[in-house]
Design a protein around this motif. Structure first.
Motif, PDB file in Angstrom:
ATOM      1  N   CYS A 181      35.437  37.532  44.816  1.00 30.60           N
ATOM      2  CA  CYS A 181      36.718  37.003  44.322  1.00 30.60           C
ATOM      3  C   CYS A 181      36.514  35.749  43.483  1.00 30.60           C
ATOM      4  CB  CYS A 181      37.654  36.723  45.504  1.00 30.60           C
ATOM      5  SG  CYS A 181      38.255  38.211  46.322  1.00 30.60           S
ATOM      6  N   GLU A 182      35.588  34.904  43.890  1.00 26.38           N
ATOM      7  CA  GLU A 182      35.276  33.708  43.091  1.00 26.38           C
ATOM      8  C   GLU A 182      34.774  34.118  41.714  1.00 26.38           C
ATOM      9  OE1 GLU A 182      35.347  29.857  42.295  1.00 26.38           O
ATOM     10  OE2 GLU A 182      35.484  30.344  44.426  1.00 26.38           O
ATOM     11  N   ALA A 183      33.889  35.123  41.678  1.00 27.48           N
ATOM     12  CA  ALA A 183      33.343  35.583  40.402  1.00 27.48           C
ATOM     13  C   ALA A 183      34.409  36.219  39.526  1.00 27.48           C
ATOM     14  CB  ALA A 183      32.206  36.574  40.645  1.00 27.48           C
ATOM     15  N   LEU A 184      35.451  36.776  40.139  1.00 25.51           N
ATOM     16  CA  LEU A 184      36.535  37.417  39.391  1.00 25.51           C
ATOM     17  C   LEU A 184      37.715  36.477  39.158  1.00 25.51           C
ATOM     18  CD1 LEU A 184      36.382  40.939  41.050  1.00 25.51           C
ATOM     19  CD2 LEU A 184      35.928  40.423  38.650  1.00 25.51           C
ATOM     20  N   GLY A 185      37.470  35.187  39.292  1.00 31.01           N
ATOM     21  CA  GLY A 185      38.456  34.199  38.866  1.00 31.01           C
ATOM     22  C   GLY A 185      39.565  33.896  39.851  1.00 31.01           C
ATOM     23  N   SER A 186      39.306  34.054  41.154  1.00 25.15           N
ATOM     24  CA  SER A 186      40.336  33.754  42.151  1.00 25.15           C
ATOM     25  C   SER A 186      39.795  32.779  43.188  1.00 25.15           C
ATOM     26  CB  SER A 186      40.823  35.034  42.840  1.00 25.15           C
ATOM     27  OG  SER A 186      41.830  34.731  43.797  1.00 25.15           O
ATOM     28  N   PRO A 187      39.844  31.471  42.895  1.00 27.36           N
ATOM     29  CA  PRO A 187      39.358  30.492  43.878  1.00 27.36           C
ATOM     30  C   PRO A 187      40.187  30.479  45.161  1.00 27.36           C
ATOM     31  CG  PRO A 187      40.369  29.407  41.977  1.00 27.36           C
ATOM     32  CD  PRO A 187      40.216  30.839  41.618  1.00 27.36           C
ATOM     33  N   PHE A 188      41.488  30.805  45.066  1.00 28.41           N
ATOM     34  CA  PHE A 188      42.289  30.830  46.292  1.00 28.41           C
ATOM     35  C   PHE A 188      41.817  31.934  47.223  1.00 28.41           C
ATOM     36  CE2 PHE A 188      45.714  32.590  48.854  1.00 28.41           C
ATOM     37  CZ  PHE A 188      46.094  31.475  49.585  1.00 28.41           C
ATOM     38  N   ARG A 242      51.800  45.222  44.279  1.00 26.63           N
ATOM     39  CA  ARG A 242      51.806  43.783  44.000  1.00 26.63           C
ATOM     40  C   ARG A 242      51.041  43.002  45.064  1.00 26.63           C
ATOM     41  NH1 ARG A 242      57.387  45.258  42.816  1.00 26.63           N
ATOM     42  NH2 ARG A 242      57.784  45.099  40.568  1.00 26.63           N
ATOM     43  N   ALA A 243      51.058  43.495  46.305  1.00 24.80           N
ATOM     44  CA  ALA A 243      50.400  42.767  47.389  1.00 24.80           C
ATOM     45  C   ALA A 243      48.901  42.644  47.160  1.00 24.80           C
ATOM     46  CB  ALA A 243      50.674  43.463  48.720  1.00 24.80           C
ATOM     47  N   TYR A 244      48.307  43.608  46.472  1.00 25.27           N
ATOM     48  CA  TYR A 244      46.876  43.572  46.233  1.00 25.27           C
ATOM     49  C   TYR A 244      46.491  42.807  44.970  1.00 25.27           C
ATOM     50  CZ  TYR A 244      45.794  46.558  50.161  1.00 25.27           C
ATOM     51  OH  TYR A 244      45.636  47.047  51.435  1.00 25.27           O
ATOM     52  N   LEU A 245      47.480  42.257  44.260  1.00 30.45           N
ATOM     53  CA  LEU A 245      47.183  41.340  43.158  1.00 30.45           C
ATOM     54  C   LEU A 245      46.996  39.955  43.759  1.00 30.45           C
ATOM     55  CD1 LEU A 245      49.853  42.637  40.633  1.00 30.45           C
ATOM     56  CD2 LEU A 245      47.409  43.185  40.694  1.00 30.45           C
ATOM     57  N   TRP A 246      46.013  39.239  43.313  1.00 23.64           N
ATOM     58  CA  TRP A 246      45.623  38.013  43.992  1.00 23.64           C
ATOM     59  C   TRP A 246      46.603  36.884  43.689  1.00 23.64           C
ATOM     60  CZ3 TRP A 246      39.809  38.889  42.545  1.00 23.64           C
ATOM     61  CH2 TRP A 246      39.348  39.987  43.292  1.00 23.64           C
ATOM     62  N   PRO A 247      46.969  36.101  44.714  1.00 25.66           N
ATOM     63  CA  PRO A 247      48.098  35.159  44.608  1.00 25.66           C
ATOM     64  C   PRO A 247      47.967  34.095  43.526  1.00 25.66           C
ATOM     65  CG  PRO A 247      47.500  35.511  46.902  1.00 25.66           C
ATOM     66  CD  PRO A 247      46.439  36.169  46.080  1.00 25.66           C
ATOM     67  N   ASP A 248      46.738  33.729  43.154  1.00 22.45           N
ATOM     68  CA  ASP A 248      46.557  32.695  42.132  1.00 22.45           C
ATOM     69  C   ASP A 248      46.307  33.283  40.749  1.00 22.45           C
ATOM     70  OD1 ASP A 248      44.133  33.712  42.970  1.00 22.45           O
ATOM     71  OD2 ASP A 248      43.051  31.806  42.893  1.00 22.45           O
TER      72      ASP A 248
END
Length: 343
Positions: free
Chosen positions: A15-22, A214-220
């Motif tokens: 997730c970090e590599a795919l741009g989602s630090p949250f 939508r739930a599987y789209l990352w919150p940040d």
């Protein structure tokens, strides 16, 4: 370290590599602080089989369930600590920790089904691939998608690409995609679709499915949600529930009009080996009888573990002629394209 903690940490890295630090932070907290106390936690720790994205994808099931709860109650405790709000690790954990008891029934039900997304940004690979095919056979398109989910990418002809200041695709688009593009620009061709259909074991086309999507789209990553919402406003294509090989064999056995453009994006790896073999055989057999008036194209954007794991390989095959084109590589979520085709 438990198997669950290891899977949570591995997913955090992705997730970090795919741009989602949250997501990376949330998964790290779950790996560090989750203990087997209570029905939901006990189920997670006792989960059998492969917990990774190549198996049951348990970390993403859990995070999807939490995000679903956050969106269901915009004034609740999770909403207060989820993006766009910020909170300390302790505050975030306290809100997450409480849900395991307060929302036990919802979490148990949500965990029953594997993650399912329909990443509309993967059309940044599909659109230029279709244009390459059209540069060889300038015909209207019949579309077939394997692993179509909600069918959002079957509407790729209604989207536009903004590539280094140049627009490609629909002149009046429902949405515009703007990936980081490296390499020459694709050939510009008008895309005309006369038939579109897809198949999925569990199509997300029911009245309650957009919420799960939508739930599987990352919150940040609110831009992903905005693009998905715009795509959901379009007419839903014809998506069949069933086995990919069964459906494809029947569809390819029927005559079609124009160029038959078959595609799949990050789906092939989830097909059982016998389904992969049957699909490949049906495509090759159909390709042998393809003509210039009824050509066949097969586009795949799939993980091949190549280029040091950098994104997915983009491969286009065309019949007649059994031509094979290496188009380059694409980010799994469509954030960037390394385009190598210079036809």
């Amino acid at each position: 370290m438990s198997r669950l903690a290891e899977a949570l940490r591995d997913q955090a890295v992705h997730c970090e590599a795919l741009g989602s630090p949250f997501m990376a932070r949330l998964l790290g907290l779950l790996a560090e602080r989750l203990t087997p106390e209570g029905a939901v936690r006990e189920r997670l720790f006792a989960w059998e089989g492969d917990l990774s994205p190549q198996g049951h994808s348990v970390p993403l099931r859990l995070c999807g369930a939490l995000h679903a709860l956050k969106m269901r109650d915009p004034d609740g405790a999770l909403a207060a600590v989820y993006p766009p709000n910020s909170a300390s690790d302790d505050a975030l954990w306290a809100a997450v920790d409480a849900t395991f008891k307060d929302d036990e029934a919802f979490l148990m039900s949500f965990l029953d089904s594997p993650p399912q997304t329909n990443e509309v940004r993967r059309s940044v690979a599909i659109i230029p691939a279709a244009m390459v095919a059209l540069s060889k056979f300038n015909l209207p398109l019949t579309l077939s998608e394997l692993g179509a989910s909600a069918g959002l990418n079957l509407n790729f002809d209604r989207y536009a690409l903004s590539l280094n200041g140049t627009s490609f695709g629909a002149p009046d688009p429902a949405l515009t995609l703007a990936p980081d593009w490296n390499g020459p620009l694709p050939p510009r061709r008008e895309i005309r679709v006369i038939d579109r259909a897809g198949v999925d074991l569990n199509p997300l086309t029911g009245p309650d499915d957009p919420a799960r999507l939508r739930a599987y789209l990352w919150p940040d990553q609110p831009e992903r949600l905005a693009l998905t919402d715009a795509a959901l406003d379009l007419p839903t294509p014809d998506i069949h529930r069933g086995d990919a090989a069964d459906w494809l064999e029947a569809r390819l056995a029927q005559p079609w009009t124009g160029l038959h453009f078959l595609f799949h994006t990050i789906a092939w790896q989830y097909f059982p080996p016998d389904v992969q073999e049957r699909c490949a055989r049906a495509i090759a057999t159909t390709g042998e009888r393809a003509t210039r008036d009824q050509p066949l194209a097969w586009f795949a954007m799939e993980n091949d573990n190549g280029a040091a794991g950098r994104g997915a390989a983009m491969t286009l095959r065309l019949w007649p002629g059994a031509l094979v084109f290496d188009l380059g590589r694409a980010d799994f979520h469509g954030r960037w394209i390394d385009w190598t085709y210079e036809g």
